[in-house]
Design a protein around this motif. Structure first.
Motif, PDB file in Angstrom:
ATOM      1  N   GLY A 112       0.828  -1.257  -0.002  1.00 47.81           N
ATOM      2  CA  GLY A 112      -0.070  -0.027  -0.008  1.00 47.81           C
ATOM      3  C   GLY A 112       0.970   1.352   0.065  1.00 47.81           C
ATOM      4  N   TRP A 113       1.703   1.318   0.891  1.00 46.43           N
ATOM      5  CA  TRP A 113       2.744   2.560   1.027  1.00 46.43           C
ATOM      6  C   TRP A 113       3.608   2.529  -0.307  1.00 46.43           C
ATOM      7  CZ3 TRP A 113       4.061   6.332   4.509  1.00 46.43           C
ATOM      8  CH2 TRP A 113       3.299   6.200   5.853  1.00 46.43           C
ATOM      9  N   GLY A 114       4.087   1.772  -1.080  1.00 44.84           N
ATOM     10  CA  GLY A 114       4.588   1.699  -2.436  1.00 44.84           C
ATOM     11  C   GLY A 114       3.757   1.990  -3.398  1.00 44.84           C
ATOM     12  N   ALA A 115       2.668   1.770  -3.386  1.00 46.65           N
ATOM     13  CA  ALA A 115       1.894   2.086  -4.532  1.00 46.65           C
ATOM     14  C   ALA A 115       1.380   3.567  -4.382  1.00 46.65           C
ATOM     15  CB  ALA A 115       0.443   1.474  -4.415  1.00 46.65           C
ATOM     16  N   GLY A 116       1.120   4.185  -3.150  1.00 48.81           N
ATOM     17  CA  GLY A 116       0.891   5.416  -2.740  1.00 48.81           C
ATOM     18  C   GLY A 116       2.168   6.499  -3.117  1.00 48.81           C
ATOM     19  N   LEU A 117       3.153   5.962  -2.964  1.00 45.88           N
ATOM     20  CA  LEU A 117       4.454   6.759  -3.016  1.00 45.88           C
ATOM     21  C   LEU A 117       4.973   6.917  -4.313  1.00 45.88           C
ATOM     22  CD1 LEU A 117       6.861   6.072   0.068  1.00 45.88           C
ATOM     23  CD2 LEU A 117       5.245   8.096  -0.340  1.00 45.88           C
ATOM     24  N   THR A 168      10.976  14.820   0.827  1.00 44.80           N
ATOM     25  CA  THR A 168       9.487  14.657   1.133  1.00 44.80           C
ATOM     26  C   THR A 168       9.195  13.248   1.190  1.00 44.80           C
ATOM     27  OG1 THR A 168       8.782  16.728   0.407  1.00 44.80           O
ATOM     28  CG2 THR A 168       6.920  15.214   1.045  1.00 44.80           C
ATOM     29  N   THR A 169       9.465  12.391   0.177  1.00 45.62           N
ATOM     30  CA  THR A 169       9.646  11.081   0.064  1.00 45.62           C
ATOM     31  C   THR A 169      10.321  10.387   1.198  1.00 45.62           C
ATOM     32  OG1 THR A 169       9.036  11.124  -2.480  1.00 45.62           O
ATOM     33  CG2 THR A 169       9.898   8.923  -1.566  1.00 45.62           C
ATOM     34  N   ALA A 170      11.467  10.817   1.396  1.00 44.26           N
ATOM     35  CA  ALA A 170      12.246  10.279   2.514  1.00 44.26           C
ATOM     36  C   ALA A 170      11.471  10.247   3.831  1.00 44.26           C
ATOM     37  CB  ALA A 170      13.626  10.902   2.450  1.00 44.26           C
ATOM     38  N   PHE A 171      10.909  11.642   3.930  1.00 43.47           N
ATOM     39  CA  PHE A 171      10.115  11.771   5.246  1.00 43.47           C
ATOM     40  C   PHE A 171       9.041  10.914   5.301  1.00 43.47           C
ATOM     41  CE2 PHE A 171       6.342  14.025   6.975  1.00 43.47           C
ATOM     42  CZ  PHE A 171       6.747  14.041   8.416  1.00 43.47           C
ATOM     43  N   CYS A 229       8.257   7.825   8.114  1.00 43.97           N
ATOM     44  CA  CYS A 229       6.879   7.283   8.810  1.00 43.97           C
ATOM     45  C   CYS A 229       6.346   5.981   8.614  1.00 43.97           C
ATOM     46  CB  CYS A 229       5.726   8.275   8.067  1.00 43.97           C
ATOM     47  SG  CYS A 229       5.970   9.975   8.652  1.00 43.97           S
ATOM     48  N   PHE A 230       6.611   5.440   7.566  1.00 46.23           N
ATOM     49  CA  PHE A 230       6.537   4.080   7.432  1.00 46.23           C
ATOM     50  C   PHE A 230       7.668   3.226   8.292  1.00 46.23           C
ATOM     51  CE2 PHE A 230       8.442   0.088   5.425  1.00 46.23           C
ATOM     52  CZ  PHE A 230       7.377  -0.728   5.546  1.00 46.23           C
ATOM     53  N   ALA A 231       8.549   3.341   8.358  1.00 43.58           N
ATOM     54  CA  ALA A 231       9.822   2.776   8.902  1.00 43.58           C
ATOM     55  C   ALA A 231       9.344   2.691  10.513  1.00 43.58           C
ATOM     56  CB  ALA A 231      11.005   3.408   9.056  1.00 43.58           C
ATOM     57  N   ILE A 232       8.858   4.053  11.048  1.00 44.77           N
ATOM     58  CA  ILE A 232       8.529   3.933  12.532  1.00 44.77           C
ATOM     59  C   ILE A 232       7.299   3.211  12.894  1.00 44.77           C
ATOM     60  CG2 ILE A 232       7.736   5.582  14.381  1.00 44.77           C
ATOM     61  CD1 ILE A 232       9.025   8.017  12.915  1.00 44.77           C
ATOM     62  N   LEU A 233       6.298   3.175  11.933  1.00 46.77           N
ATOM     63  CA  LEU A 233       5.213   2.504  12.332  1.00 46.77           C
ATOM     64  C   LEU A 233       5.439   0.840  12.003  1.00 46.77           C
ATOM     65  CD1 LEU A 233       2.620   4.178  10.177  1.00 46.77           C
ATOM     66  CD2 LEU A 233       2.702   4.132  12.455  1.00 46.77           C
ATOM     67  N   SER A 234       6.507   0.665  11.238  1.00 47.78           N
ATOM     68  CA  SER A 234       6.984  -0.690  11.167  1.00 47.78           C
ATOM     69  C   SER A 234       7.488  -1.182  12.179  1.00 47.78           C
ATOM     70  CB  SER A 234       7.903  -1.037   9.898  1.00 47.78           C
ATOM     71  OG  SER A 234       8.482  -2.123   9.661  1.00 47.78           O
ATOM     72  N   VAL A 244      13.732   0.379   1.499  1.00 45.72           N
ATOM     73  CA  VAL A 244      14.218   0.180   0.347  1.00 45.72           C
ATOM     74  C   VAL A 244      13.309   0.015  -0.956  1.00 45.72           C
ATOM     75  CG1 VAL A 244      16.064  -1.059  -1.186  1.00 45.72           C
ATOM     76  CG2 VAL A 244      16.538  -0.575   1.046  1.00 45.72           C
ATOM     77  N   ALA A 245      12.311  -0.957  -0.910  1.00 52.96           N
ATOM     78  CA  ALA A 245      11.440  -0.921  -1.805  1.00 52.96           C
ATOM     79  C   ALA A 245      10.469   0.399  -2.102  1.00 52.96           C
ATOM     80  CB  ALA A 245      10.146  -2.083  -1.350  1.00 52.96           C
ATOM     81  N   LEU A 246      10.169   0.884  -1.055  1.00 50.11           N
ATOM     82  CA  LEU A 246       9.326   2.152  -1.143  1.00 50.11           C
ATOM     83  C   LEU A 246      10.102   3.472  -1.560  1.00 50.11           C
ATOM     84  CD1 LEU A 246       7.367   2.424   2.412  1.00 50.11           C
ATOM     85  CD2 LEU A 246       6.770   1.407   0.335  1.00 50.11           C
ATOM     86  N   LEU A 247      11.462   3.736  -1.101  1.00 50.02           N
ATOM     87  CA  LEU A 247      12.228   4.360  -2.043  1.00 50.02           C
ATOM     88  C   LEU A 247      12.558   4.239  -3.455  1.00 50.02           C
ATOM     89  CD1 LEU A 247      14.743   5.171   0.833  1.00 50.02           C
ATOM     90  CD2 LEU A 247      12.910   6.555   0.299  1.00 50.02           C
ATOM     91  N   ALA A 248      12.709   2.849  -3.936  1.00 49.33           N
ATOM     92  CA  ALA A 248      12.942   2.625  -5.008  1.00 49.33           C
ATOM     93  C   ALA A 248      11.656   2.713  -6.067  1.00 49.33           C
ATOM     94  CB  ALA A 248      13.384   1.172  -5.208  1.00 49.33           C
ATOM     95  N   LEU A 249      10.611   2.417  -5.560  1.00 49.28           N
ATOM     96  CA  LEU A 249       9.272   2.673  -6.306  1.00 49.28           C
ATOM     97  C   LEU A 249       8.848   4.134  -6.439  1.00 49.28           C
ATOM     98  CD1 LEU A 249       7.103  -0.116  -4.390  1.00 49.28           C
ATOM     99  CD2 LEU A 249       7.733   0.090  -6.871  1.00 49.28           C
TER     100      LEU A 249
END
Length: 274
Positions: free
Chosen positions: A41-46, A93-96, A100-105, A144-149
């Protein structure tokens, strides 16, 4: 009634599997199964967000050239580098958001402990360090997957808007350059979980404060030292700024050390459940 009706239903009960499915065979597989929906979900959104902002790059120079200087400072500092500055701000902004995902994870570890679900797992051959390391490994994989996507989405949007195919690999590299910083934030969360789990949510203060200072510091004339505590502010905003190998390596080393401290602390403290 002279006999029990156990097993006398229309569909007789069947015993379950003698062994867990491969998707549940080890702590890492279990953690990945639990977070695969969140990562997707996060990957698709970003990726969608990146493609939208990337598609704006073709008109950035014309649309923003006459903005006030204090606004231009947020996205490059001058009309000559608006496109690179805009893409750099998008990556920041994407890194921020990835932070947020990292903290929730990492926060899931705390949730598993509070709910008591960790205790049956640790009653098996799984060690505390192994369980926590598995969860943090999934966090790292997700980051890593989120940043790459996001980098691919932004690069494709920028390439389509400007007609420059090289924007795609440049965007992916610019986004992945933030990986050590985002993982550093996750490491701080892991250290708090290991050392003082009740203080875990303090990591949010660090991230939000660092982002606000990094984003609006130029127009507020804040000193560079104001955002020094945030790992995100130790990464160059590519493609506006050149890649800095020194800070990249330093963040990797510090992230590993802080993560190791969190693992060591969790091995020693008591497991607390509500």
């Amino acid at each position: 009634m002279d006999r029990r009706d156990l097993g006398a239903g229309l569909v007789p009960p069947r015993p379950g599997r003698a062994e867990a499915a491969p998707a549940l065979a080890n702590p890492f597989a279990l953690a990945l199964r639990q977070q695969r929906g969140s990562i997707a979900g996060w990957g698709a959104g970003l990726a969608l967000m990146g493609s939208f902002y990337g598609s704006l790059t073709g008109s950035i120079a014309e649309s923003f050239a006459n903005l006030p200087e204090d606004i231009l400072a947020l996205i490059g500092g001058s009309a000559a580098n608006l496109v690179d500055g805009f893409l750099g701000l998008t990556g920041y902004t994407t890194a921020f958001l990835a932070s947020c995902f990292a903290i929730l994870s990492v926060r899931r570890l705390r949730g598993e402990e509070q709910s008591g679900r960790i205790e049956p797992v640790l009653a098996t051959a799984t060690s505390r360090a192994g369980w926590m390391a598995a969860g943090l490994s999934v966090t790292a994989l997700g980051v890593v997957a989120l940043l790459a996507l996001a980098g691919v989405g932004t690069g494709l949007g920028a390439a389509a808007s400007t007609g420059e195919p090289t924007r795609v690999p440049a965007s992916v590299w610019a986004h992945l350059g933030y990986a050590p910083a985002v993982l550093g934030i996750a490491a701080i969360g892991a250290a708090l979980f290991g050392l003082a789990p009740r203080a875990f949510d303090l990591v949010w203060v660090l991230v939000v404060y660092g982002y606000l200072v990094g984003s609006f510091g130029p127009i507020l004339d804040l000193p560079d030292s104001a955002g020094v505590l945030s790992p995100l502010n130790h990464v160059r905003q590519m493609p506006l700024e050149p890649f800095a190998a020194g800070s990249f390596v330093a963040l990797v080393v510090l992230t590993a050390l802080v993560t190791a401290a969190g693992l060591a602390a969790f091995r020693k403290r008591d497991v607390v459940s509500t």
